[in-house]
Write an enzyme that holds these catalytic residues in place. Structure first.
Site, PDB file in Angstrom:
ATOM      1  N   ASP A  38       0.708  -1.224   0.452  1.00 58.35           N
ATOM      2  CA  ASP A  38       0.004  -0.015   0.548  1.00 58.35           C
ATOM      3  C   ASP A  38       1.074   1.387  -0.716  1.00 58.35           C
ATOM      4  O   ASP A  38       2.270   0.977  -0.067  1.00 58.35           O
ATOM      5  CB  ASP A  38      -0.713  -0.468   1.298  1.00 58.35           C
ATOM      6  CG  ASP A  38      -2.508  -0.789   0.371  1.00 58.35           C
ATOM      7  OD1 ASP A  38      -2.464  -0.824  -0.065  1.00 58.35           O
ATOM      8  OD2 ASP A  38      -2.927  -0.765   1.823  1.00 58.35           O
ATOM      9  N   LYS A  59      -3.407   3.360  -1.942  1.00 59.79           N
ATOM     10  CA  LYS A  59      -4.432   4.117  -1.647  1.00 59.79           C
ATOM     11  C   LYS A  59      -4.542   5.017  -1.284  1.00 59.79           C
ATOM     12  O   LYS A  59      -4.297   4.492   0.304  1.00 59.79           O
ATOM     13  CB  LYS A  59      -5.407   2.608  -1.616  1.00 59.79           C
ATOM     14  CG  LYS A  59      -5.959   1.867  -1.911  1.00 59.79           C
ATOM     15  CD  LYS A  59      -6.873   0.592  -2.192  1.00 59.79           C
ATOM     16  CE  LYS A  59      -8.411   0.882  -1.537  1.00 59.79           C
ATOM     17  NZ  LYS A  59      -7.804   0.904  -3.177  1.00 59.79           N
ATOM     18  N   MET A 172      -8.714   9.209   9.557  1.00 58.37           N
ATOM     19  CA  MET A 172      -9.365  10.096   8.212  1.00 58.37           C
ATOM     20  C   MET A 172     -10.854  10.537   8.904  1.00 58.37           C
ATOM     21  O   MET A 172     -10.958  11.085   7.915  1.00 58.37           O
ATOM     22  CB  MET A 172      -9.718   8.256   7.384  1.00 58.37           C
ATOM     23  CG  MET A 172      -8.389   7.613   6.923  1.00 58.37           C
ATOM     24  SD  MET A 172      -9.505   5.750   5.673  1.00 58.37           S
ATOM     25  CE  MET A 172      -9.979   5.235   7.333  1.00 58.37           C
TER      26      MET A 172
END
Length: 251
Positions: A38, A59, A172
């Site tokens: 990732d 991502k 996030m």
């Protein structure tokens, strides 16, 4: 008759500092034929896998990235070739790492899967701030891990989460910090301690210690970068070198 498929390991690389890799992760990486890595993982992780082909499948929020279905099919393809696949994710693969989707997909396709845990960013952020997220002197009975970025783009029930009385570790949430703060202020005082740690455990790490009422404005003023972890709760009042809520500090 047993099939000749390989195996997929879902490996947590931790928050960024390669020294936080577990011994088990290092051992599995050494035996890997393929690394599916990732974007938030330090590319230097490849040195632990000297014989592996490295495939990057970054991502990042707001950036073009490999579709989840493509990543799953990629792992299936290599595993069906009899290869040992190491799917390397930032933090812990079981914490907002889409591991559930990948486990279900691979298992349904007859491919064995094992998980190697990693240090999740909430714990790395707490370590950076030198605070206990469950500090008993503050009457904190737990930690709630929550994402501000749901698949359907809906918001969590911030007021209910706030009313639980736990330390909130919000993943996030930086791009939605106004929404997060407003939602929590429906149930928590503006003076509630809060902190943001960006790029925890890495050389780019930055820390912001503030209050819930000033959280959004202070994030903007400090130009806090992503990825970042937001922590909210009374336990944050113990952050070293601060006297919340009377003063705020940015490092």
């Amino acid at each position: 008759m047993e099939n000749a498929y390989g195996k997929v390991w879902l490996i947590g690389a931790g928050p960024g500092d390669l020294e936080l890799l577990t011994l088990k992760a290092a051992r599995v990486l050494e035996s890997a034929d393929v690394l599916v890595v990732d974007a938030l993982v330090d590319p230097a992780v490849a040195r632990f896998a000297p014989k592996a082909r490295v495939v990057t499948t970054g991502k990042r929020a707001g950036c073009r990235s490999a579709p989840q279905d493509f990543i799953q099919r990629l792992m299936r393809r290599y595993a069906r070739q009899g290869k040992t696949v190491a799917r390397v994710k930032g933090g812990d693969p079981l914490m907002f790492g889409r591991a559930g989707e990948e486990i279900a997909y691979l298992t349904a396709n007859g491919i064995a899967v094992e998980v190697v845990n990693g240090v999740t960013s909430a714990l790395a952020a707490a370590a950076s701030l030198t605070v206990s997220l469950t500090h008993r002197d503050f009457g904190v009975g737990g930690v709630t891990f929550v994402t501000a970025h749901r698949q359907d783009h809906s918001a969590p029930d911030w007021a209910t989460l706030a009313a639980a009385g736990t330390t909130l570790a919000i993943y996030m949430g930086l791009n939605r910090v106004d929404e997060v703060a407003d939602g929590l202020l429906a149930a928590l005082p503006a003076a509630t301690p809060a902190a943001v740690v960006a790029c925890a455990s890495t050389s780019a790490e930055r820390k912001l210690v503030t209050t819930l009422g000033a959280l959004a404005a202070d994030c903007r003023a400090a130009k806090m970068p992503a990825p970042a972890l937001i922590l909210v709760g009374d336990a944050l009042g113990a952050a070293v070198g601060t006297a919340l809520p009377a003063e705020r500090a940015v490092a």
